[in-house]
Design an enzyme around this catalytic site. Structure first.
Site, PDB file in Angstrom:
ATOM      1  N   HIS A  90       2.301   2.443  -9.614  1.00 30.81           N
ATOM      2  CA  HIS A  90       0.924   1.471 -10.574  1.00 30.81           C
ATOM      3  C   HIS A  90       0.315   2.372 -11.170  1.00 30.81           C
ATOM      4  O   HIS A  90      -0.439   3.359 -10.903  1.00 30.81           O
ATOM      5  CB  HIS A  90       0.020   1.154  -9.345  1.00 30.81           C
ATOM      6  CG  HIS A  90      -0.121   1.988  -7.937  1.00 30.81           C
ATOM      7  ND1 HIS A  90      -1.600   2.550  -7.729  1.00 30.81           N
ATOM      8  CD2 HIS A  90       0.403   2.487  -7.273  1.00 30.81           C
ATOM      9  CE1 HIS A  90      -2.210   3.497  -6.914  1.00 30.81           C
ATOM     10  NE2 HIS A  90      -0.754   3.847  -5.859  1.00 30.81           N
ATOM     11  N   ASP A  92      -2.289  10.138  -6.998  1.00 28.91           N
ATOM     12  CA  ASP A  92      -2.283   8.317  -6.237  1.00 28.91           C
ATOM     13  C   ASP A  92      -2.640   7.369  -7.411  1.00 28.91           C
ATOM     14  O   ASP A  92      -3.853   7.478  -7.656  1.00 28.91           O
ATOM     15  CB  ASP A  92      -2.837   8.618  -5.083  1.00 28.91           C
ATOM     16  CG  ASP A  92      -2.622   6.817  -4.216  1.00 28.91           C
ATOM     17  OD1 ASP A  92      -2.084   5.980  -4.908  1.00 28.91           O
ATOM     18  OD2 ASP A  92      -3.338   6.606  -3.086  1.00 28.91           O
ATOM     19  N   GLU A 110      -3.232  -2.089  -6.883  1.00 25.62           N
ATOM     20  CA  GLU A 110      -2.577  -1.941  -6.130  1.00 25.62           C
ATOM     21  C   GLU A 110      -3.803  -1.068  -4.899  1.00 25.62           C
ATOM     22  O   GLU A 110      -3.021  -1.829  -3.796  1.00 25.62           O
ATOM     23  CB  GLU A 110      -1.811  -0.594  -6.247  1.00 25.62           C
ATOM     24  CG  GLU A 110      -0.503   0.004  -4.689  1.00 25.62           C
ATOM     25  CD  GLU A 110      -0.948   0.519  -4.219  1.00 25.62           C
ATOM     26  OE1 GLU A 110      -1.000   1.236  -3.139  1.00 25.62           O
ATOM     27  OE2 GLU A 110      -1.873   1.146  -4.243  1.00 25.62           O
ATOM     28  N   GLU A 111      -4.523  -1.423  -5.273  1.00 19.38           N
ATOM     29  CA  GLU A 111      -5.764   0.100  -4.876  1.00 19.38           C
ATOM     30  C   GLU A 111      -6.425  -0.778  -4.220  1.00 19.38           C
ATOM     31  O   GLU A 111      -7.691  -1.094  -2.849  1.00 19.38           O
ATOM     32  CB  GLU A 111      -6.263   0.937  -4.934  1.00 19.38           C
ATOM     33  CG  GLU A 111      -5.728   2.501  -5.493  1.00 19.38           C
ATOM     34  CD  GLU A 111      -4.842   3.407  -4.838  1.00 19.38           C
ATOM     35  OE1 GLU A 111      -5.601   2.963  -3.622  1.00 19.38           O
ATOM     36  OE2 GLU A 111      -3.930   4.150  -5.164  1.00 19.38           O
ATOM     37  N   ASP A 130       5.590   6.182  -4.937  1.00 17.60           N
ATOM     38  CA  ASP A 130       3.836   6.127  -5.408  1.00 17.60           C
ATOM     39  C   ASP A 130       3.627   7.418  -4.228  1.00 17.60           C
ATOM     40  O   ASP A 130       4.708   8.626  -3.430  1.00 17.60           O
ATOM     41  CB  ASP A 130       3.081   5.238  -4.306  1.00 17.60           C
ATOM     42  CG  ASP A 130       1.696   4.161  -4.409  1.00 17.60           C
ATOM     43  OD1 ASP A 130       1.441   6.087  -5.111  1.00 17.60           O
ATOM     44  OD2 ASP A 130       1.518   3.488  -3.982  1.00 17.60           O
ATOM     45  N   HIS A 153      -7.309  10.136  -3.066  1.00 15.24           N
ATOM     46  CA  HIS A 153      -8.317   9.535  -3.004  1.00 15.24           C
ATOM     47  C   HIS A 153      -9.705   9.557  -3.005  1.00 15.24           C
ATOM     48  O   HIS A 153     -11.402   9.585  -2.606  1.00 15.24           O
ATOM     49  CB  HIS A 153      -8.935   8.140  -1.552  1.00 15.24           C
ATOM     50  CG  HIS A 153      -7.543   7.510  -1.937  1.00 15.24           C
ATOM     51  ND1 HIS A 153      -8.053   6.037  -1.576  1.00 15.24           N
ATOM     52  CD2 HIS A 153      -6.544   7.185  -2.347  1.00 15.24           C
ATOM     53  CE1 HIS A 153      -7.248   5.047  -1.605  1.00 15.24           C
ATOM     54  NE2 HIS A 153      -5.916   5.978  -2.246  1.00 15.24           N
TER      55      HIS A 153
END
Length: 359
Positions: free
Chosen positions: A67, A183, A215-216, A238, A323
């Site tokens: 993604h 990510d 995706e997030e 991923d 993140h």
């Protein structure tokens, strides 16, 4: 890791693209995929996939999807004093947001440097002025504008997006990399490198390889993509959170121990025959791997419930501090995951796919 691969990692991780605003990554994916595939297609939300066609009309259809989006923010309002209120795009720990450098991109594509505010302990909510957990909505973003009117003069408006501004570097021992957005620029990089390596190889399947959007913010890009391409099997490529800071006993996701074989997350129980295929592929090719149980999901969880059910799994890596602005990941893990992706694609002929699906 050779210089060519590191430079690709650096390029992909330094690109800025959050959920719904993936165009920067999509443009690079399209450019780099095109020479290595028969055609490139895009779904209605912006997911992009290179297709390797197969002369055999009975060949199975295999989909591998990264993604493109990283966690970021959307500008929600410009306050009278010129500071910005935001809403998160993806999951953020509020403790890591304050006093960081970001880039704001306007609807015209103009970019401006901004920083996140730091809330004084005296102003945090809590009894007797004790430190309380900050909330994302408490953190303002500051571009140095003196008023809302001045910010608007620079073309800034609600709906603009905000992404971390970080340089990608290697650690001193050369074994790890520090960057933002592994990510999931990991998946984008692995897909691109795998397509390049397999360019002149005859595949036992029709291959769809690329990356989804959004995706997030709830795996939103996957349903449209799999309904468009209709694969027999789906593999998310991923990155997941490492949990190895204090102990590796009873925890999942350890840097340097290989690719992740995901056996469970809240949205996916990997089917036994698919799990065994991945385990056999890793073992037969001496690819280091580790079992992974996750507290979060991936696009595989969204894919498996489409089109009357698509057996799905994840070819993953772990990274520390995902993140955030600064993520650390292992070069060895990346190499292992990339090899598993390649060998998985090469091993999925019609007989093997039928066995996985039907037993």
């Amino acid at each position: 890791m050779n210089d060519k691969t590191f430079n690709l990692v650096k390029t992909m991780t330094e690109l800025q693209a959050t959920s719904g605003f993936e165009n920067n990554v999509r443009d690079v994916m399209r450019e780099k995929m095109t020479p290595n595939v028969d055609e490139v297609v895009q779904d209605g939300l912006g997911g992009i996939f290179g297709i390797r066609n197969n002369a055999d009309t009975n060949a199975p259809k295999i989909m591998t999807a990264a993604h493109m989006d990283e966690v970021g923010f959307m500008l929600a309002a410009i306050n009278d004093n010129g500071l910005f209120s935001v809403r998160p795009l993806g999951g953020w720990n509020p403790f890591v947001v304050s006093s960081q450098r970001f880039t704001l991109t306007t609807r015209s594509g103009q970019t401006y440097p901004i920083i996140s505010s730091s809330v004084s302990p005296h102003l945090l909510r809590g009894d007797n002025h004790q430190n309380a957990t900050p909330q994302i909505n408490d953190i303002l973003f500051d571009g140095g504008f003196e008023s809302a009117a001045e910010a608007r003069e620079f073309g800034i408006a609600p709906g603009d997006y905000i992404v971390p501004d970080v340089e990608t570097i290697k650690t001193a021992n050369g074994k790890n990399i520090i960057s933002k957005a592994w990510d999931n620029r990991y998946g984008c990089t692995a897909v691109l490198e795998t397509l390049g390596k397999l360019k002149d190889t005859t595949l036992p399947n029709t291959l769809f390889a690329g990356a989804n959007v959004q995706e997030e913010v709830g795996l939103r890009g996957t349903p449209g993509a799999v309904n468009m391409l209709k694969p027999d099997l789906f593999f998310a490529v991923d990155c997941s959170a490492a949990n190895d800071l204090e102990t590796t006993k009873g925890t999942f996701g350890h840097l340097g121990e290989g690719t992740l074989i995901r056996i469970y997350d809240p949205r996916l129980v990997t089917l036994p025959r698919l799990k065994e295929f991945l385990l056999d592929t890793a073992s037969d090719n001496n690819i280091p791997y580790q079992y992974f149980v996750s507290q979060g999901g991936t696009d595989a969880g969204a894919a498996q419930t489409e089109n009357n059910g698509i057996p799905s799994s994840v070819i993953g890596v772990c990274a520390r501090y995902i993140h955030t602005h600064q993520t650390m990941f292992s070069i060895r893990d990346y190499e292992a995951a990339k090899e598993l992706l390649e060998k998985t694609i090469l091993g999925l002929d019609r007989s093997t796919v039928d066995t996985i699906i039907k037993g």
